[in-house]
Design an enzyme around this catalytic site. Structure first.
Site, PDB file in Angstrom:
ATOM      1  N   ALA A  28      -3.911   1.510  10.330  1.00 43.49           N
ATOM      2  CA  ALA A  28      -3.679   1.759  11.742  1.00 43.49           C
ATOM      3  C   ALA A  28      -4.772   1.156  12.603  1.00 43.49           C
ATOM      4  O   ALA A  28      -4.490   0.541  13.626  1.00 43.49           O
ATOM      5  CB  ALA A  28      -3.570   3.257  11.995  1.00 43.49           C
TER       6      ALA A  28
ATOM      7  N   ILE B 233       1.077   3.637   6.369  1.00 44.85           N
ATOM      8  CA  ILE B 233       0.205   3.663   7.549  1.00 44.85           C
ATOM      9  C   ILE B 233      -0.779   4.811   7.385  1.00 44.85           C
ATOM     10  O   ILE B 233      -0.394   5.971   7.340  1.00 44.85           O
ATOM     11  CB  ILE B 233       1.019   3.860   8.843  1.00 44.85           C
ATOM     12  N   HIS B 234      -2.046   4.450   7.273  1.00 45.22           N
ATOM     13  CA  HIS B 234      -3.101   5.461   7.219  1.00 45.22           C
ATOM     14  C   HIS B 234      -4.254   4.906   8.042  1.00 45.22           C
ATOM     15  O   HIS B 234      -4.118   3.836   8.638  1.00 45.22           O
ATOM     16  CB  HIS B 234      -3.498   5.764   5.771  1.00 45.22           C
ATOM     17  N   GLY B 235      -5.374   5.587   8.093  1.00 41.17           N
ATOM     18  CA  GLY B 235      -6.483   5.208   8.975  1.00 41.17           C
ATOM     19  C   GLY B 235      -6.830   3.733   8.963  1.00 41.17           C
ATOM     20  O   GLY B 235      -6.931   3.104  10.011  1.00 41.17           O
TER      21      GLY B 235
ATOM     22  N   ASP C  53       0.873  -1.170   0.000  1.00 41.78           N
ATOM     23  CA  ASP C  53       0.000   0.000   0.000  1.00 41.78           C
ATOM     24  C   ASP C  53       0.911   1.222   0.000  1.00 41.78           C
ATOM     25  O   ASP C  53       1.615   1.455   0.977  1.00 41.78           O
ATOM     26  CB  ASP C  53      -0.901  -0.003   1.233  1.00 41.78           C
TER      27      ASP C  53
END
Length: 165
Positions: A20, A15-17, A11
């Site tokens: 996470a 690290i995104h919503g 991806d």
């Protein structure tokens, strides 16, 4: 024993919503390893990624060579790990280096010049296709899901349908 890899994910947002919250809870990991030579050299991105990690989950940004070096090291056996890659080539390099992956989840690969959109979140170019074919030929399942609740779409089936392989 080796490090337990609970999720390997490509991806380019790293690290995104979704990663996470959803993926970390779903996989019950205690460690996120961002595996990227490019990101490992970028101090600002490294700092931001560590801040974006979910509470209680240690995050490290490491090079591909470092991932290969630590994979079989007993010091890291307690790691219940999520590996994050920005592209299929980096995933291929760790597999070539001896890291064992059973499945790779593909979350997002952004569109850029020379790439073709194959889903609303995944675009591939010829290099990506070559690397995905290599990974598939190693017996690694390649599945596209943005979030754990989505149904799996198999990358190789999609590439065949799009007449790209």
């Amino acid at each position: 024993m080796t490090m337990e890899i609970r999720l390997a994910r490509i991806d380019d947002r790293l690290i995104h919503g979704q990663v996470a919250t959803v993926w970390a809870k779903e996989t019950k990991v205690n460690r996120i390893l961002v595996v990227s030579d490019e990101v490992a050299k970028d101090m600002l991105r490294k700092t931001l990624l560590k801040q974006a990690a979910p509470p209680g989950v240690h995050t490290n940004v490491i090079t591909i060579d470092k991932m290969i070096a630590i994979f079989n090291d007993p010091k890291f056996d307690s790691f219940k790990t999520m590996l994050l890659f920005t592209n299929p080539y980096d995933a291929r390099r760790v597999v070539e280096g001896g890291v064992v992956l059973k499945s790779i989840n593909i979350g997002g690969m952004s569109f850029s010049e020379g790439k073709k959109m194959i889903t609303n979140a995944v675009a591939v170019n010829n290099q990506d296709i070559k690397d995905l074919k290599y990974l598939s030929n190693q017996g690694i399942e390649l599945e596209i899901r943005k979030v754990a609740a989505d149904s799996k779409v198999y990358m190789m089936d999609l590439l065949k349908k799009e007449k790209m392989i």
